[in-house]
Enzyme design. Sequence first.
Site, PDB file in Angstrom:
ATOM      1  N   ASN A 684       0.813  -1.217   0.000  1.00 56.76           N
ATOM      2  CA  ASN A 684       0.000   0.000   0.000  1.00 56.76           C
ATOM      3  C   ASN A 684       0.848   1.271   0.000  1.00 56.76           C
ATOM      4  O   ASN A 684       0.338   2.358   0.242  1.00 56.76           O
ATOM      5  CB  ASN A 684      -0.936   0.010   1.218  1.00 56.76           C
ATOM      6  N   HIS A 685       2.133   1.128  -0.268  1.00 55.15           N
ATOM      7  CA  HIS A 685       2.996   2.304  -0.369  1.00 55.15           C
ATOM      8  C   HIS A 685       2.876   2.910  -1.758  1.00 55.15           C
ATOM      9  O   HIS A 685       2.848   2.203  -2.750  1.00 55.15           O
ATOM     10  CB  HIS A 685       4.445   1.936  -0.050  1.00 55.15           C
ATOM     11  N   PHE A 686       2.816   4.222  -1.822  1.00 60.48           N
ATOM     12  CA  PHE A 686       2.557   4.859  -3.110  1.00 60.48           C
ATOM     13  C   PHE A 686       3.018   6.301  -3.113  1.00 60.48           C
ATOM     14  O   PHE A 686       3.322   6.892  -2.064  1.00 60.48           O
ATOM     15  CB  PHE A 686       1.054   4.806  -3.443  1.00 60.48           C
ATOM     16  N   GLU A 688       1.473   9.830  -4.920  1.00 59.08           N
ATOM     17  CA  GLU A 688       0.261  10.268  -5.607  1.00 59.08           C
ATOM     18  C   GLU A 688       0.274  11.783  -5.802  1.00 59.08           C
ATOM     19  O   GLU A 688       0.480  12.534  -4.848  1.00 59.08           O
ATOM     20  CB  GLU A 688      -0.959   9.859  -4.784  1.00 59.08           C
ATOM     21  N   HIS A 886      -4.961   6.825  10.547  1.00 60.63           N
ATOM     22  CA  HIS A 886      -3.858   7.059   9.600  1.00 60.63           C
ATOM     23  C   HIS A 886      -4.253   6.760   8.163  1.00 60.63           C
ATOM     24  O   HIS A 886      -3.444   6.900   7.255  1.00 60.63           O
ATOM     25  CB  HIS A 886      -2.633   6.233   9.995  1.00 60.63           C
TER      26      HIS A 886
END
Length: 964
Positions: A684-686, A688, A886
């Site tokens: 889920n690291h991104f 954007e 978070h």
Amino acid sequence: MTTYDADGITLEKVRDYVWEIPQEGGMNRPARVLASEDLLDEISDDKTLQQLKNATHLPGVRKYAVCMPDGHQGYGFPVGGVAGIDTENGCISPGAVGYDINCLPGGTEVRLSFGRRTELRNLEGRFEEEQAMVADGDDLVPSDIRLFTQSEEKPVYEVETATGHRIEATGDHPFRTPEGMTELDDLSTGDEVRVQPFEGIDHEEPSEFTVLTKEDFEDENPQLVRVLEDRDVLPLSSTDDEFNHLLKILGFFLGDGSYGGPGQVWFYAEPEDLKAVRSDVREVGFKPSKIYERDRSHEVNGNEFERTEYSFKTTSKAFRRLLVALGAPEGPKVESGYSSPEFLDRLTDWQRALFYSAYFGAEMNEPSAQHDKNLYCPKVSQTRTVGTAEDGFQFYDDMREFLGSLGIETNEIERFETDSNSKHDTVRLRLGVKNDSKNLLRFFSQVGYRYNQKKRRRSVKAIQYLRTKEREIERREEIASEAQTLADGGSEPGDIKAEYDINGRFVERSIWGGRDGRPRPGKAFPGFEEYCEQVEVGDDLAIPDEVVAIDPAGRKEVYDIGVSHEAHNFVANGFVVSNCGVRMMKTNLTYDDVQGREEELVDALFANVPSGLGGGGVHEGTADDVEAILDRGMEWALENGYAVPEDLEHCEDEGVRPDSDPSRVSQKAKDRGKNQIGSLGSGNHFLEVQRVTDVYRDDVAAEFGLSEDQIVVLIHCGSRGLGHQVCTDYLREIEQTHAGLLQQLPDKELAAAPAGSQLAEDYYGAMCAAINFAWVNRQLIMHQVRQVFEKVFDRSHTEMEMDLLYDVAHNIAKKETHEVEDGEERELFVHRKGATRAFPAGRPELPPAYSDVGQPIIIPGSMGAGSYVLRGGEQSLSETFGSTAHGAGRLMSRTQAKQEFWGGDVQDDLREQDHVYVKAQSGATVAEEAPGVYKDVDEVVRVSDALGIGDRVARTFPVCNIKG
């Protein structure tokens, strides 16, 4: 509704959005859940409430343990959980911060160096003396084992592949897939994993005896003897590693080696194979030459052809005499009366396999098809003079005996009269391995070829082909048996044929008994050569295999090892297995500036910001870099040109944790971090690019520098492998050192170190150092984003006012002073796992830029729902130890997400319906992060705002997104 019941746990409503699990049994305090009824329905759908209740058993918990509106099941402690634990009489728990633990049952077989295998449990007590085999994509290499752990019983699952490979593992154990390392929980039937079909031979401790002594060289020049002594190969023992390397070199020399001028020893092979031989020569202390290349003309049966010959040499007389002393013939092999080295029958099977597999790599033919679906028998042959033929026969007879001891059958040794050469009458000897499928499987998977990558790749394909063929034969046997049973029971042949997806003639022969022996594969089954064209074997000899079953296998004691190699994997049961926070940057660009350039921008970001599993970052770090980053955090980034002073002024703790202690971070963790500085990671690291769509508090937004239609950039990632390793290291040490405390807790995954203990202090110092690393990691990504924007928009980042809004950590435990029961102020370890700090104005820890307005809070949502900027609410200190949610929180597992969504469809829908451009390392990653996978971020933020723990300031929506 005043109460809420969920799977035996009753929550009482305190007020709107506040639900309490009353203190009972071993709970030290109550537990609270902050949620609307809709969110509570989702939170109670897994083990979140039980994990929250368990967390209150930790000693020193004050007031209550809290679950945020985005809470979901974690490992031991719920994600979205917060607990304030007394620093004097409490504890600190890696499980309440976040950690990575991957485990296998003790009977799992691990591939070791020198072609050995052993059960995982057997490494206890000697793991530091061993090397496990690591598949790094480019090669299969040995790596020191630095860590061995044993844990309590845990649920395990059995994974089975299409070719019958099986392994048991905990749900969080990573497996190598085309998308990188993927946890078992995220695998499904039909997914592809990488396997290593070569098994090797069981490890056995060699009997210690002296192979060579100084007396064996008494006729040699004393200087030559000193050379051998200086290289620790004299005296030479059967238990020396150097001896194992020499066994391989000697076996290969008997096939493709020769002598040259004075002191010269030559080896001939393909360049990639010669590199391996050269490496072993170095391991025994001698220097190989470069690899030479020359074109040579040959004539076979009247046919002339040219080929390129590759070779290298050694020029050490000591090395040459060492090989002779071990049994290498001094003269031409055809007329030298050499046979097996006299010490060979005193060695273990795996040592003898080193010698013979190297000889096979040089002399044996590669696996090939005899009749479409059947393989030739692999053979070796040699020419001897009539006078030395018996020695050659004995050499092959010893080989037969060795293979037979492993259950590998061979044909009789054949003798052929040959044309005499110019000097001698000669005899040709030949020995073959029987080509029965099961026999070939034993040979290829236990002994095989060494120093010949082409033959090794081919044998990997042969193993998988033979396993696939055997599965197909077993399937047809089962159908034949069932058909016979149905016929005996009176079923009509036509009805029986309709039952099976198989040739009708096969069913008829099964019913009427018209077959001798086992059935053959059907016509549609590929031949060996066709199969070889369909599959690819990596340079590390890993081959794809399909998962056909994942089934619960009960609870078992589990173990794990950690290797020093940066690939952080090892080979177990044939499978390749492994062993955050957020910031927002502002710009003065508007959505109009970006429209029409989204694809250009997302491509440029994807090309320039490292993402995905494994190594590679913006900065190629050194050991000194890692030490400095762990110690000084963002100050290092400033000193090295990756930051400007204002970046530090707008970062939590100004980007430096003064309590950090790099000396408490293991070397393994530092090694993992060294080549990952400035990388997104995966899951889920991104990164954007977003536009501000709504502003809710004009005054606070103005202080934050936000306005509608503005372009911002959100970066969500953490400390990469370094932070995971820190938690893993300390969790396991805590489990052993503070086992007494562990026995008092309802969940072993809550392992904790008592406050004031050495381990508690060490872990806190190491964790703070990992936080420093995470800040620098995100800073380097931001630096890269600035450069990308400069190229795409053709102006400097200062002109575009690309300034940091804020950077805040998500998984952390910090020493903070809070008001607890009866208004008393206490210093606490505030554990925030998947939660974020949310301090209101006036809190001394805030950077001066936000001391009067409150801390910015960044809550990412899904790719299709947008994100939020909040500020620390006035009630956060009294309600949640200054914390809030978070993110949106997951609704479904990654496995379920991949079953529900197709990555390509998600990308198309986002682009066509929402004008969001997404780019990722794989479609599976996009599916795992689809909008429908997450809770409603609007509802999560609404609850936070209503409770006054985090006030809504602005909402953003994606423009483009890159994922690992």
